[in-house]
Structures are given as structure tokens and as C-alpha cells.
Design a protein around this motif. Structure first.
Motif, PDB file in Angstrom:
ATOM      1  N   PHE A  15      10.779   6.692   3.981  1.00 32.64           N
ATOM      2  CA  PHE A  15       9.637   6.434   4.131  1.00 32.64           C
ATOM      3  C   PHE A  15       9.469   4.980   3.996  1.00 32.64           C
ATOM      4  CE2 PHE A  15       8.834  10.516   1.715  1.00 32.64           C
ATOM      5  CZ  PHE A  15       7.862  10.835   2.662  1.00 32.64           C
ATOM      6  N   ILE A  16       8.313   4.240   4.358  1.00 31.51           N
ATOM      7  CA  ILE A  16       8.071   2.675   4.428  1.00 31.51           C
ATOM      8  C   ILE A  16       7.159   2.487   3.238  1.00 31.51           C
ATOM      9  CG2 ILE A  16       7.633   0.544   5.902  1.00 31.51           C
ATOM     10  CD1 ILE A  16      10.211   2.264   6.616  1.00 31.51           C
ATOM     11  N   LEU A  17       7.497   1.480   2.225  1.00 32.20           N
ATOM     12  CA  LEU A  17       6.631   1.030   1.196  1.00 32.20           C
ATOM     13  C   LEU A  17       5.891  -0.156   1.630  1.00 32.20           C
ATOM     14  CD1 LEU A  17       9.011   1.987  -1.851  1.00 32.20           C
ATOM     15  CD2 LEU A  17       7.001   3.019  -1.236  1.00 32.20           C
ATOM     16  N   LEU A  18       4.744  -0.310   1.620  1.00 27.29           N
ATOM     17  CA  LEU A  18       4.130  -1.262   2.105  1.00 27.29           C
ATOM     18  C   LEU A  18       4.031  -2.444   0.972  1.00 27.29           C
ATOM     19  CD1 LEU A  18       1.179  -0.148   4.309  1.00 27.29           C
ATOM     20  CD2 LEU A  18       3.249  -1.003   5.109  1.00 27.29           C
ATOM     21  N   GLY A  19       4.350  -2.142  -0.299  1.00 29.90           N
ATOM     22  CA  GLY A  19       3.934  -3.021  -1.314  1.00 29.90           C
ATOM     23  C   GLY A  19       2.616  -2.891  -1.864  1.00 29.90           C
ATOM     24  N   ILE A  20       1.793  -4.270  -1.911  1.00 34.23           N
ATOM     25  CA  ILE A  20       0.433  -4.088  -2.051  1.00 34.23           C
ATOM     26  C   ILE A  20      -0.311  -4.403  -0.774  1.00 34.23           C
ATOM     27  CG2 ILE A  20      -1.323  -5.154  -3.509  1.00 34.23           C
ATOM     28  CD1 ILE A  20       0.787  -5.840  -5.422  1.00 34.23           C
ATOM     29  N   PRO A  21      -0.973  -3.134  -0.030  1.00 39.80           N
ATOM     30  CA  PRO A  21      -1.555  -3.492   1.428  1.00 39.80           C
ATOM     31  C   PRO A  21      -2.784  -4.540   1.102  1.00 39.80           C
ATOM     32  CG  PRO A  21      -1.192  -1.220   0.625  1.00 39.80           C
ATOM     33  CD  PRO A  21      -1.041  -1.987  -0.697  1.00 39.80           C
ATOM     34  N   GLY A  22      -2.622  -5.438   2.016  1.00 38.96           N
ATOM     35  CA  GLY A  22      -3.748  -6.440   2.191  1.00 38.96           C
ATOM     36  C   GLY A  22      -3.394  -7.689   1.091  1.00 38.96           C
ATOM     37  N   LEU A  23      -2.149  -7.654   0.474  1.00 33.83           N
ATOM     38  CA  LEU A  23      -1.764  -8.943  -0.233  1.00 33.83           C
ATOM     39  C   LEU A  23      -0.327  -9.202   0.060  1.00 33.83           C
ATOM     40  CD1 LEU A  23      -3.224  -8.032  -3.971  1.00 33.83           C
ATOM     41  CD2 LEU A  23      -4.231  -9.626  -1.886  1.00 33.83           C
TER      42      LEU A  23
END
Length: 315
Positions: A15-23
Motif C-alpha cells: 500500500f501507499i501511505l499518503l501521510g496527511i493528505p493536503g498537508l
């Protein structure tokens, strides 16, 4: 990697973890308080464990439960933070499918264990204040060990279906998780087909595990407060309140962010995604950081033992 995000697949290898989307642009800055909280949590909880181990007068049920809480906090925060920080610092977003399931399992199972530990601590305080003459006969060392084992088994058994529900679903949309760690509902939403069973089971765990725990804790502390205010002297009331106040602060710091995060994730469709993720991070990081601080400041025995450490080192 980008091609795999648009290709049909049933068993993703990662999977790919985006972290905090938009930030994403602020990930490095966000990592500073996160890393600071994790460092404080690790140092604080290891300090609690060391103090209880080295101070014979603290070898009583209340502090055994506190040690269980410290260990749970260490595992809970360590399950998420190292991978999260590698994402923020080195843009290491990919996580193996099995590693994702393992991370999700540890986070949620130890969260259930921690909730149960608060129930055990509330029961300990209830017996100590409402029936003090029977405290040593009810909460014996074998009983404390049995309670600890029951809490571990409860966490294992209630969260074990999560892994089966995740593993049996096909994933044909995307392997991108809009989160900073493998949160159960965030992974369920990526699956194809009917995901209602997974969502309903998540709600079952929320209301029948955390909800019942909160009800039991509320009833216990209601009885405790009634007993405290019926004590004959003001000094006795203040001493009993001082003992319970640290427990109440820790319980509130644990349940309020967690409950708010769970409910907004499922029902707060108008809440911005980055807010969901930030709150989910808060309930993983803030309680493990606050618990040793609150107990260190509010519990006289721990505070006195901590203040004696520099004197022992000088000698």
C-alpha cells in the motif's frame, strides 16, 4: 509505482501511505511535534516502569496496572510512529501488505487492551475506596495476573477478525491509503464489493468494547465519588480525590480524542480528510505522552521516588 495505482489487482503486494493528505508540504514541520511527543512518551513510560520495578513499596495492584498501561502505550505509539516519521522525513510511503496488516493489528489490539486496563484501574480504585478492608483479599497478585491475561486475550480476539476481513477482500480500485498509518476503516474503504460486514464489525468493536468500557468506568467513578464525598473529614476527601484525579485525567485524554476520531471518521462526511488524520494521530500520540506526565506529577509515591533518583546518582 504510479502504474500500480491504476491497475486492477486483487491482492496488492503493498500500500501507499499518503501521510496527511493536503498537508504534504508541511510534513517535515508536523514531524517535529510528533517526534517530540514520541520521545517524551518513550522516556516517560520507561521511567514509570523503572521506578515501579525498583521501588518495593509500589509493588501493589494499582502500580502493576500502571506498568501494564506504560507497556501498552509504548507498543501503541511505536507501532505507528517510526513508519510515519520515515514517510514525513524520507518520503518512504510504501508499506508491504502484510506489514500494513501487522501494524493495523497491533494498533487496534493494543488500543482495546489499553481501554481494558482503564477498566481494571477503575475497579482497583473502586475497591480501594468503597471497600478498602477487602482490597488486599480481592485484588491479590494472582488475580492481577489473571486480569492482565484476560485483557491481552480480549485485545487479541476482538481484533483478530480485522485481519481476516481485510485479507479476504479483493482490492481493485487503488492501493493508496489517505492516512499516515494503516487504520482499519481507511483500508476497508479501498476494498471492492460489499464492505458492510467490515464496517459493521468496526462499529461493533467501537460500541460493544469501548462503549461498555466507558459505561463501566463511569459507573465505577460515580460510586467512587459518592464514597469520597461521604467521608467524614476534609483531609480524607482531598486525599481520595487526589488519588482518583490522575486516573480521571488519563481516562479523559484517552477516550475523548479516540471516540471523536472514530465517530467523525464514520459519520462526519463533511469534516476535511486532513482533520480526520490529524485527530487519529492525536489519539495515538497524546495519551502515551500524557500518561507518565500526569502520573508523575499527580501521584506522590512516583513523584517522591523520581525526585530521589538524582540523590542516588550523586551517592
Amino acid at each position: 509505482m504510479s502504474d500500480s495505482n491504476n491497475t486492477d489487482f486483487t491482492n496488492p503486494s503493498s500500500f501507499i501511505l499518503l501521510g496527511i493528505p493536503g498537508l504534504e508540504a508541511a510534513h517535515v514541520w508536523i514531524s517535529i511535534p510528533f517526534c517530540s511527543m514520541y520521545t517524551i512518551a518513550v522516556l516517560g513510560n520507561f521511567t514509570i516502569l523503572f521506578i515501579v520495578k525498583t521501588e518495593p513499596s509500589l509493588h501493589v495492584p494499582m502500580y502493576y496496572f500502571l506498568c501494564m498501561l506504560a507497556i501498552t502505550d509504548l507498543v501503541l505509539s511505536t507501532s505507528a510512529l517510526p513508519k510515519m516519521l520515515s514517510n514525513f522525513w524520507f518520503n518512504s510511503r510504501e508499506i508491504d501488505f502484510n506489514a500494513c496488516l501487522t501494524q493495523m493489528y497491533f494498533i487496534h489490539s493494543f488500543f482495546v487492551m489499553e481501554s481494558g486496563i482503564f477498566v481494571a484501574m477503575a475497579f482497583d480504585r473502586y475497591v480501594a475506596i468503597c471497600d478498602p478492608l477487602r482490597h488486599s483479599t480481592i485484588l491479590t497478585y494472582p488475580m492481577v495476573a489473571k486480569i492482565g491475561l484476560a485483557l491481552v486475550l480480549r485485545g487479541i480476539m476482538f481484533i483478530l477478525p480485522y485481519t481476516f476481513l481485510i485479507r479476504q477482500r479483493p482490492y481493485c480500485r487503488t492501493n493508496i491509503i489517505p492516512h499516515s498509518y494503516c487504520e482499519y476503516i481507511a483500508v476497508v474503504k479501498l476494498a471492492c464489493g460489499d464492505t458492510q460486514i467490515g464496517s459493521y464489525y468496526g462499529l461493533f468493536v467501537l460500541f460493544c468494547v469501548r462503549g461498555l468500557d466507558m459505561i463501566f468506568i463511569s459507573v465505577s467513578y460515580t460510586q467512587i465519588l459518592r464514597a469520597i464525598f461521604s467521608l467524614p473529614t476534609k483531609d480524607a476527601r482531598l486525599k481520595a480525590l487526589g488519588t482518583c484525579s490522575s486516573h480521571i485525567c488519563v481516562i479523559l485524554s484517552f477516550y475523548i480524542p479516540a471516540l471523536f476520531s472514530s465517530l467523525t471518521h464514520r459519520f462526519g462526511h463533511n469534516v476535511p480528510l486532513q482533520f480526520h488524520v490529524l485527530i487519529a494521530n492525536v489519539y495515538l500520540l497524546v495519551p502515551p505522552m500524557l500518561n507518565p506526565i500526569i502520573y508523575g506529577v499527580r501521584t506522590r509515591q512516583i513523584r517522591d521516588r523520581l525526585l530521589r533518583l538524582p540523590q542516588l546518582e550523586i551517592k
